[in-house]
Design a protein around this motif. Sequence first.
Motif, mmCIF file in Angstrom:
data_model
loop_
_atom_site.group_PDB
_atom_site.id
_atom_site.type_symbol
_atom_site.label_atom_id
_atom_site.label_comp_id
_atom_site.label_asym_id
_atom_site.label_seq_id
_atom_site.Cartn_x
_atom_site.Cartn_y
_atom_site.Cartn_z
ATOM 1 N N LEU A 214 9.759 60.911 87.519
ATOM 2 C CA LEU A 214 8.563 60.407 86.857
ATOM 3 C C LEU A 214 8.222 61.300 85.679
ATOM 4 C CD1 LEU A 214 6.010 58.571 86.848
ATOM 5 C CD2 LEU A 214 5.033 60.116 88.563
ATOM 6 N N LEU A 215 8.127 60.699 84.507
ATOM 7 C CA LEU A 215 7.695 61.405 83.305
ATOM 8 C C LEU A 215 6.214 61.117 83.117
ATOM 9 C CD1 LEU A 215 8.524 63.040 80.737
ATOM 10 C CD2 LEU A 215 8.834 60.849 79.620
ATOM 11 N N ILE B 225 15.055 58.310 77.757
ATOM 12 C CA ILE B 225 14.089 58.769 78.760
ATOM 13 C C ILE B 225 14.816 59.302 79.992
ATOM 14 C CG2 ILE B 225 12.253 58.022 80.327
ATOM 15 C CD1 ILE B 225 11.402 56.100 77.994
ATOM 16 N N SER B 226 15.864 58.614 80.413
ATOM 17 C CA SER B 226 16.650 59.083 81.548
ATOM 18 C C SER B 226 17.198 60.483 81.270
ATOM 19 C CB SER B 226 17.790 58.112 81.838
ATOM 20 O OG SER B 226 18.625 58.610 82.852
ATOM 21 N N HIS B 227 17.739 60.680 80.093
ATOM 22 C CA HIS B 227 18.276 61.986 79.709
ATOM 23 C C HIS B 227 17.164 63.041 79.716
ATOM 24 C CE1 HIS B 227 20.915 64.893 77.818
ATOM 25 N NE2 HIS B 227 19.920 65.175 77.002
ATOM 26 N N GLN B 228 16.009 62.701 79.164
ATOM 27 C CA GLN B 228 14.886 63.635 79.123
ATOM 28 C C GLN B 228 14.448 64.005 80.548
ATOM 29 O OE1 GLN B 228 11.396 62.178 77.113
ATOM 30 N NE2 GLN B 228 10.454 64.196 77.045
ATOM 31 N N LEU B 229 14.380 63.021 81.427
ATOM 32 C CA LEU B 229 13.959 63.271 82.805
ATOM 33 C C LEU B 229 14.967 64.117 83.577
ATOM 34 C CD1 LEU B 229 12.435 59.853 83.839
ATOM 35 C CD2 LEU B 229 11.322 62.077 84.081
ATOM 36 N N PRO C 283 18.453 50.916 91.276
ATOM 37 C CA PRO C 283 18.781 50.258 90.009
ATOM 38 C C PRO C 283 18.918 51.293 88.900
ATOM 39 C CG PRO C 283 16.464 49.943 90.541
ATOM 40 C CD PRO C 283 17.084 50.642 91.716
ATOM 41 N N ARG C 284 19.814 51.031 88.004
ATOM 42 C CA ARG C 284 20.017 51.930 86.866
ATOM 43 C C ARG C 284 19.118 51.474 85.720
ATOM 44 N NH1 ARG C 284 25.124 54.876 86.648
ATOM 45 N NH2 ARG C 284 24.804 54.680 84.431
ATOM 46 N N THR C 285 17.856 51.837 85.826
ATOM 47 C CA THR C 285 16.887 51.421 84.823
ATOM 48 C C THR C 285 15.749 52.420 84.758
ATOM 49 O OG1 THR C 285 15.636 49.522 83.985
ATOM 50 C CG2 THR C 285 15.472 49.966 86.353
ATOM 51 N N VAL C 286 14.937 52.280 83.748
ATOM 52 C CA VAL C 286 13.705 53.042 83.581
ATOM 53 C C VAL C 286 12.624 52.029 83.259
ATOM 54 C CG1 VAL C 286 12.495 54.751 82.156
ATOM 55 C CG2 VAL C 286 14.910 55.086 82.705
ATOM 56 N N LYS C 287 11.455 52.211 83.864
ATOM 57 C CA LYS C 287 10.345 51.304 83.585
ATOM 58 C C LYS C 287 9.142 52.084 83.083
ATOM 59 C CE LYS C 287 11.818 47.502 86.467
ATOM 60 N NZ LYS C 287 11.379 46.424 87.344
ATOM 61 N N ALA C 288 8.513 51.517 82.070
ATOM 62 C CA ALA C 288 7.291 52.081 81.503
ATOM 63 C C ALA C 288 6.111 51.536 82.296
ATOM 64 C CB ALA C 288 7.170 51.684 80.039
ATOM 65 N N LEU D 281 9.129 55.677 85.004
ATOM 66 C CA LEU D 281 9.718 55.785 86.338
ATOM 67 C C LEU D 281 11.211 55.495 86.262
ATOM 68 C CD1 LEU D 281 7.430 53.779 88.810
ATOM 69 C CD2 LEU D 281 8.006 56.196 88.953
ATOM 70 N N HIS D 282 12.005 56.372 86.877
ATOM 71 C CA HIS D 282 13.453 56.211 86.893
ATOM 72 C C HIS D 282 13.957 56.456 88.322
ATOM 73 C CE1 HIS D 282 17.607 56.410 85.849
ATOM 74 N NE2 HIS D 282 17.702 57.724 85.787
#
Length: 133
Positions: free
Chosen positions: A72-73, A108-112, A6-11, A50-51
């Motif tokens: 994972l950040l 967040i995706s860009h940072q990761l 999935p194209r998402t990020v979860k906290a 999590l991405h």
Amino acid sequence: MSSSVPRTVKAIETTELLRLDDEARERGYNRHHGPGWLATNVAPSAIHYLHPVVVHNAGRRPEFSPHWRCALLLKLPDDQEIFSLLDVWPPSFEALPETLDAETKSAISHQLLEGNLPTQAQWVASNAGDHGE
């Protein structure tokens, strides 16, 4: 199960991160942090991210394949952020709530993926004397 991530990020809170890491070890996945590492080194009250980035197959554990390898950040107690990887069972990831807006997910995706964060291994190597590693 989908053949793409999935194209998402979860906290996720630290307690959920610890649960997912334990699950990764129990399922025999390659990307986890070992017993106790996260509990010892991440900020207990932090939010981590999590991405999913790639579908991964565990050849020796077909009942747990495919799964998602996630970027994972991690937030450390001193507010430093580091990059790591965690293999996550898709139903476990999907059960996590969606709490971030599109702009935050993108940042967040860009940072990761492009933020040149220190990796967990680099952080461990540079802090070996501080933590007895």
